[in-house]
Structure formats: structure tokens, C-alpha cells
Design an enzyme around this catalytic site. Sequence first.
Site, short mmCIF file in Angstrom:
data_model
loop_
_atom_site.label_atom_id
_atom_site.label_comp_id
_atom_site.label_asym_id
_atom_site.label_seq_id
_atom_site.Cartn_x
_atom_site.Cartn_y
_atom_site.Cartn_z
N LYS A 67 0.71 -1.23 0.10
CA LYS A 67 0.10 -0.11 0.08
C LYS A 67 0.76 1.48 -0.06
O LYS A 67 0.38 2.48 -0.49
CB LYS A 67 -1.07 -0.13 1.22
CG LYS A 67 -2.21 -0.93 1.02
CD LYS A 67 -3.06 -0.84 2.16
CE LYS A 67 -4.28 -1.57 1.94
NZ LYS A 67 -5.42 -1.27 3.05
N ASP A 103 -10.10 3.50 2.07
CA ASP A 103 -10.39 2.96 3.35
C ASP A 103 -11.32 3.93 4.07
O ASP A 103 -12.12 3.67 4.87
CB ASP A 103 -9.22 2.73 4.01
CG ASP A 103 -8.65 1.19 3.43
OD1 ASP A 103 -9.18 0.41 3.03
OD2 ASP A 103 -7.27 1.31 3.78
#
Length: 282
Positions: A67, A103
Site C-alpha cells: 500500500k 479505506d
Amino acid sequence: MIPYAEVIGDPIAHSKSPLIHGFWLDQLGIEGAYRRAHVRAADLHDYFAARRADPLWRGCNVTVPHKQAVLAHCDWIDPNAATIGAVNTIVPENGVLAGYNTDGIGFLEPLRPLLLRPHLFRMARILGAGGAARAIAHALAGEGFEPVILARTAEKARAFLDSLGISGGHAAALEMFAAPTDFAFDDRAGLLDLVVNTTPLGMAGQPPLHLDFSHVPPGSVVYDIVYAPLETPLLAEARARGLRTIDGLEMLIGQAAAAFARFFGAAAPREHDAALRVRLVA
Ligand code: ATR
């Protein structure tokens, strides 16, 4: 020869994303596919070089441990993702690779009805200071929450706030919340209190989370991003105490929905969430 998106990571076998996106593609009758791709760190460059040249590729989700590393492979980074320092969704847009982080959107989604109401004060006690906590703290700060960050050490929690550019906020050691406090909470009318577990504690196979509920203000919403088990001991205790709870599948599905819209240009059919949740816990 159908359009496709995928999730990349190392390892990747555990990822729930193919189930979620595949379910939505089926529901909508979209001719498309969503796969898992095992990509090692050393292969990221070749992976993106190949996908940039593939007109059928609609983008990818990114999971552990890439990520952060994938920022270097994007041509443009969404400002929220840049602040968080992590990208979980990459989409080819007008010939460039755009990096997003969904997210925070996914995390906020089940809170939306509450966030529409005005509050005198919003406070979020956030347990953990890892990658997920970064997206969550950033999203909550944007919604006017005063964050209380609990990490293994208070120093780590303070550094976390500083790195996100959050001025103010409170930093403390997680273990402080394991022991009872005699703090007398005042009248919470007009306040919104949130308690969020972003640590893996309470997850199957992980140590338990020690949180003494004397630290949880009356009327709090207790949110655990762990989804295996779906009802963690934290949520079970919160529920037993009559507090509102939100489980980890909410965020998992929410972040996927935001990515799905970018990949396939259609809103995820959320009216089927109940059936999707059954599949995710099967
Ligand atoms: P993420 O994927 O969100 O980055 P993580 O790194 O596994 O998840 O952990 C999230 C948070 O839980 C981190 O703050 C982590 O503490 P460290 O940064 O000090 O590692 C915390 N955490 C994980 N295991 C823990 C444990 N056994 N006790 C206390 N905190 C723990």
C-alpha cells in the site's frame, strides 16, 4: 477478452475482494472479472508496466505489503491518499495511473446517518496507530472529530498525529485503557463519542484486546474493524452494555464499493448487502 480489475498483494490467497467484486458484477450482469494477482515487491514495476499496456485492465486494489510502495508507481495521487501515505485503489484514467485510498470512505459509510446530525463536539478514541488507523483518523478529522490515539506508547501515538498533520488531539498508551479509570463522564448530550479498534487484537488467532469500559463514554458508538470473528469480544461487550456497534464487514464492503465504482463505472448494488455478508462469513 473481458474487462477486469484485480487485487494485488503478497500473500494474496486470503483476500476477500474477489468475492465482493465478483458478487456485484454478477448482480449487475456486468461483463467483467475481478481476480487476485500474487505480486511480489520486486515485481511491482513489471506488473504496472504490463497493465498500463493492457486496454482491458480497469485497475487494481492493493493490499499488504504494497500500500505504501505503490505510490511510486502512480502518476497522480489523490490528496487524501497522499496524506495517509497509502494507496489501496489504482485506476487508469485518461492514460495516467491514479492512486486513491478508499479505506476512509468505507470506514465512514456506516456512520453517515449519524454524521448528518449536528453535534456540539465529536470525539473518537482510536485504538491502534497502524495503516488502517491512518486512513480512519484522517477521515474522522475531516468530519470534525477530536482524535484520541492509543498506541503501544504515547510517543508513538503523538508521532502518528504529527505525521498526519493533525494538530491537537490526544495521545496515550493503549495499556492505560486496560485498567479502570474513575473518570466521571459529564453529560454527553449533543456529543458524538466513537470508540474504534483498528488493531488486530480480538481477531481469531490474535491476543485479546484489553479495554476497560470505564474509558468508554456513555452513549458511545463502538466500531471494530476486525471481521473474523464478526462479533469480537469488544463488540459483544459493547452490545451487552446497550451501546451501538458497527462490525468490520461494514468497512470492508464500503471500501470495496468505492473502488468498484471507479473500476466498473457503476454503483455497487448495496441492496444485496445482507446476502453478501452471508457469503463473507461462510
Ligand atoms: P495495519 O494493517 O492497520 O497497519 P497493524 O500494523 O497490524 O495493522 O496494527 C495496527 C495497530 O495495532 C498498530 O498500532 C499496532 O501497533 P504497532 O504499530 O506498535 O505494531 C497495533 N498492534 C498490533 N498488535 C498489537 C499488540 N499485540 N499489542 C498492542 N498493539 C498492537
